[in-house]
Design a protein around this motif. Structure first.
Motif, PDB file in Angstrom:
ATOM      1  N   LEU A  72       0.813  -1.213   0.000  1.00  0.00           N
ATOM      2  CA  LEU A  72       0.000   0.000   0.000  1.00  0.00           C
ATOM      3  C   LEU A  72       0.850   1.267   0.000  1.00  0.00           C
ATOM      4  N   PHE A  73       2.007   1.208   0.667  1.00  0.00           N
ATOM      5  CA  PHE A  73       2.791   2.417   0.922  1.00  0.00           C
ATOM      6  C   PHE A  73       4.235   2.248   0.455  1.00  0.00           C
ATOM      7  N   ASN A  74       4.870   3.370   0.188  1.00  0.00           N
ATOM      8  CA  ASN A  74       6.295   3.346  -0.150  1.00  0.00           C
ATOM      9  C   ASN A  74       7.167   3.218   1.093  1.00  0.00           C
ATOM     10  N   ASP A  75       6.694   3.700   2.216  1.00  0.00           N
ATOM     11  CA  ASP A  75       7.442   3.615   3.471  1.00  0.00           C
ATOM     12  C   ASP A  75       7.316   2.198   4.022  1.00  0.00           C
ATOM     13  N   ILE A 222       4.393   1.850 -13.679  1.00  0.00           N
ATOM     14  CA  ILE A 222       3.190   2.047 -12.866  1.00  0.00           C
ATOM     15  C   ILE A 222       3.233   3.406 -12.190  1.00  0.00           C
ATOM     16  N   HIS A 223       4.407   3.780 -11.688  1.00  0.00           N
ATOM     17  CA  HIS A 223       4.552   5.074 -11.015  1.00  0.00           C
ATOM     18  C   HIS A 223       4.250   6.229 -11.978  1.00  0.00           C
ATOM     19  N   GLU A 224       4.737   6.125 -13.202  1.00  0.00           N
ATOM     20  CA  GLU A 224       4.491   7.183 -14.187  1.00  0.00           C
ATOM     21  C   GLU A 224       3.010   7.285 -14.544  1.00  0.00           C
ATOM     22  N   ARG A 225       2.336   6.144 -14.700  1.00  0.00           N
ATOM     23  CA  ARG A 225       0.908   6.155 -14.996  1.00  0.00           C
ATOM     24  C   ARG A 225       0.120   6.770 -13.848  1.00  0.00           C
ATOM     25  N   ARG A 226       0.495   6.429 -12.631  1.00  0.00           N
ATOM     26  CA  ARG A 226      -0.194   6.981 -11.462  1.00  0.00           C
ATOM     27  C   ARG A 226       0.000   8.491 -11.384  1.00  0.00           C
ATOM     28  N   CYS A 227       1.207   8.939 -11.641  1.00  0.00           N
ATOM     29  CA  CYS A 227       1.464  10.385 -11.584  1.00  0.00           C
ATOM     30  C   CYS A 227       0.650  11.126 -12.632  1.00  0.00           C
ATOM     31  N   MET A 228       0.566  10.561 -13.838  1.00  0.00           N
ATOM     32  CA  MET A 228      -0.216  11.189 -14.898  1.00  0.00           C
ATOM     33  C   MET A 228      -1.702  11.235 -14.549  1.00  0.00           C
ATOM     34  N   ALA A 229      -2.163  10.219 -13.774  1.00  0.00           N
ATOM     35  CA  ALA A 229      -3.574  10.170 -13.377  1.00  0.00           C
ATOM     36  C   ALA A 229      -3.852  11.045 -12.156  1.00  0.00           C
ATOM     37  N   GLY A 230      -2.791  11.573 -11.523  1.00  0.00           N
ATOM     38  CA  GLY A 230      -2.973  12.414 -10.343  1.00  0.00           C
ATOM     39  C   GLY A 230      -2.899  11.667  -9.035  1.00  0.00           C
ATOM     40  N   PHE A 231      -2.470  10.409  -9.070  1.00  0.00           N
ATOM     41  CA  PHE A 231      -2.346   9.599  -7.848  1.00  0.00           C
ATOM     42  C   PHE A 231      -1.174  10.115  -7.026  1.00  0.00           C
ATOM     43  N   ASP A 232      -1.427  10.530  -5.790  1.00  0.00           N
ATOM     44  CA  ASP A 232      -0.390  11.107  -4.930  1.00  0.00           C
ATOM     45  C   ASP A 232       0.015  10.106  -3.854  1.00  0.00           C
ATOM     46  N   GLN A 233       1.045   9.310  -4.148  1.00  0.00           N
ATOM     47  CA  GLN A 233       1.494   8.286  -3.210  1.00  0.00           C
ATOM     48  C   GLN A 233       2.065   8.915  -1.936  1.00  0.00           C
ATOM     49  N   GLY A 234       2.765  10.023  -2.077  1.00  0.00           N
ATOM     50  CA  GLY A 234       3.331  10.681  -0.897  1.00  0.00           C
ATOM     51  C   GLY A 234       2.259  11.133   0.077  1.00  0.00           C
ATOM     52  N   ALA A 235       1.150  11.664  -0.456  1.00  0.00           N
ATOM     53  CA  ALA A 235       0.055  12.097   0.402  1.00  0.00           C
ATOM     54  C   ALA A 235      -0.607  10.906   1.078  1.00  0.00           C
ATOM     55  N   LEU A 236      -0.699   9.765   0.366  1.00  0.00           N
ATOM     56  CA  LEU A 236      -1.276   8.555   0.953  1.00  0.00           C
ATOM     57  C   LEU A 236      -0.414   8.065   2.117  1.00  0.00           C
ATOM     58  N   GLU A 238       1.570   9.862   3.968  1.00  0.00           N
ATOM     59  CA  GLU A 238       1.457  10.806   5.075  1.00  0.00           C
ATOM     60  C   GLU A 238       0.128  10.648   5.804  1.00  0.00           C
ATOM     61  N   ALA A 239      -0.945  10.386   5.064  1.00  0.00           N
ATOM     62  CA  ALA A 239      -2.248  10.164   5.695  1.00  0.00           C
ATOM     63  C   ALA A 239      -2.204   8.929   6.587  1.00  0.00           C
ATOM     64  N   ALA A 240      -1.541   7.875   6.119  1.00  0.00           N
ATOM     65  CA  ALA A 240      -1.417   6.659   6.924  1.00  0.00           C
ATOM     66  C   ALA A 240      -0.567   6.908   8.163  1.00  0.00           C
ATOM     67  N   GLY A 243      -2.598   8.671  10.667  1.00  0.00           N
ATOM     68  CA  GLY A 243      -3.617   7.786  11.207  1.00  0.00           C
ATOM     69  C   GLY A 243      -3.077   6.839  12.253  1.00  0.00           C
ATOM     70  N   PHE A 244      -1.898   6.269  11.991  1.00  0.00           N
ATOM     71  CA  PHE A 244      -1.284   5.361  12.964  1.00  0.00           C
ATOM     72  C   PHE A 244      -0.912   6.102  14.246  1.00  0.00           C
ATOM     73  N   ALA A 245      -0.533   7.373  14.129  1.00  0.00           N
ATOM     74  CA  ALA A 245      -0.098   8.150  15.293  1.00  0.00           C
ATOM     75  C   ALA A 245      -1.269   8.730  16.083  1.00  0.00           C
ATOM     76  N   ASN A 246      -2.496   8.509  15.628  1.00  0.00           N
ATOM     77  CA  ASN A 246      -3.659   9.146  16.245  1.00  0.00           C
ATOM     78  C   ASN A 246      -4.126   8.453  17.518  1.00  0.00           C
ATOM     79  N   GLY A 247      -3.646   7.227  17.773  1.00  0.00           N
ATOM     80  CA  GLY A 247      -4.079   6.494  18.960  1.00  0.00           C
ATOM     81  C   GLY A 247      -2.906   5.854  19.673  1.00  0.00           C
ATOM     82  N   ALA A 248      -3.141   5.402  20.898  1.00  0.00           N
ATOM     83  CA  ALA A 248      -2.080   4.790  21.691  1.00  0.00           C
ATOM     84  C   ALA A 248      -1.755   3.390  21.189  1.00  0.00           C
ATOM     85  N   PHE A 249      -2.783   2.609  20.825  1.00  0.00           N
ATOM     86  CA  PHE A 249      -2.593   1.241  20.374  1.00  0.00           C
ATOM     87  C   PHE A 249      -3.287   1.044  19.029  1.00  0.00           C
ATOM     88  N   GLU A 250      -2.677   0.249  18.174  1.00  0.00           N
ATOM     89  CA  GLU A 250      -3.250   0.037  16.843  1.00  0.00           C
ATOM     90  C   GLU A 250      -4.489  -0.834  16.881  1.00  0.00           C
TER      91      GLU A 250
END
Length: 302
Positions: A72-75, A222-236, A238-240, A243-250
């Protein structure tokens, strides 16, 4: 966003390499030599198989020992979260979660932040059974590109191998981990601790029939196609991360039930029976129902 609630990747199924069997009236975990994909629904016979389980087996694997996946993520640390975790065996709730430096521990006064010397150096954790606990989220198939299957494990071998592979693949692909065509693989090994019998752990590799170079080329496309479509992997990512940091336990209440079932099946069964015994009859008063619920609440150790 609700504060105190960890926002985790949407889960549409589970990946396991074991099952719970009943022997002499007891529910016991039993290791398997293949993967099983299940839904998030249980019946009296256990977890209901996910349709993709049958699809992958029909593709030529009588025993499912490899699953094509994407991250799901690059990180790497967002795809695989691993901590030292001490569970309450009666409820599946995390009592203490740490990373080897600091931990969050549930006590009578709430959640406290304390030093974490790892299980071997912690009297509290060593005596109570603290162990590594990892959760890996992966995408299987193309039906839901943001829906994931989760693999939960307390295996040192699986956690260590998956962590290394994720970081290595992320590095050699130039940070395009989410675009790489990969597969989960089941491997076996024997150790003196296993009395030279085979034990199985989960590994991650390039899909069968391909090479690392070809996988990197496909990832760039795949990365180039996503960028052309406006898919922002970096924002995804960061959102994750937020989200993980929003609570004490997962793990929330639903995940705790899955943990109890998967790692402590006898305790999970006892909790289920206890909950049934504490259910109030239909004609009970509101006060009686509240009193029963209060008595059913588990007490966590300090």
């Amino acid at each position: 966003m609700l504060k105190g609630l960890t926002i985790t990747p949407p889960v549409i199924g589970r990946i396991s390499i074991g099952r719970v069997v009943e022997k002499n009236g007891k529910r016991l975990p039993e290791k398997d030599d293949q993967f099983t994909l299940t839904s998030q629904v249980q019946n009296r016979d256990g977890w209901v198989l996910h349709p993709l389980d049958e699809t992958l087996r029909k593709a030529g694997q009588s025993k499912l020992r490899a699953i094509p996946v994407r991250m799901l993520f690059n990180d790497p640390n967002l795809n695989l979260r691993a901590e030292y975790t001490l569970f309450d065996r009666e409820t599946g709730r995390p009592v203490c979660v740490g990373n080897g430096e600091t931990c969050k521990r549930v006590g009578n006064d709430g959640v406290a932040t304390l030093p974490c010397p790892s299980p071997d150096g912690c009297g509290f954790g060593k005596a109570a059974g603290c162990k590594p606990y990892g959760r890996l989220n992966v995408v299987i198939g193309d039906d839901d590109e943001l829906g994931s299957f989760i693999f939960r494990t307390t295996s040192y071998n699986s956690i260590r191998t998956l962590a290394a592979r994720l970081h290595y693949f992320g590095a050699v692909s130039g940070g395009l981990l989410a675009c790489l065509p990969l597969e989960l693989k089941l491997r076996g090994k024997s150790t003196t601790q296993s009395y030279r019998s085979a034990i199985y752990y989960v590994d991650l590799g390039v899909r069968a029939g391909s090479s690392l170079e070809a996988a990197i080329v496909e990832a760039r496309e795949i990365h180039e196609r996503r960028c052309m479509a406006g898919f922002d992997q970096g924002a995804l990512d960061e959102a994750a991360r937020l989200g993980f940091a929003n609570g004490a336990f997962e793990d929330g209440e639903e995940e705790q039930a899955a943990v109890a079932e998967e790692f402590f099946p006898e305790a999970g069964q006892a909790v289920e029976h206890s909950m049934r015994r504490t259910e109030a009859p239909a004609n009970a008063t509101l006060r009686e129902k509240l009193e029963r619920q209060e008595k059913a609440l588990p007490t966590l150790p300090a």
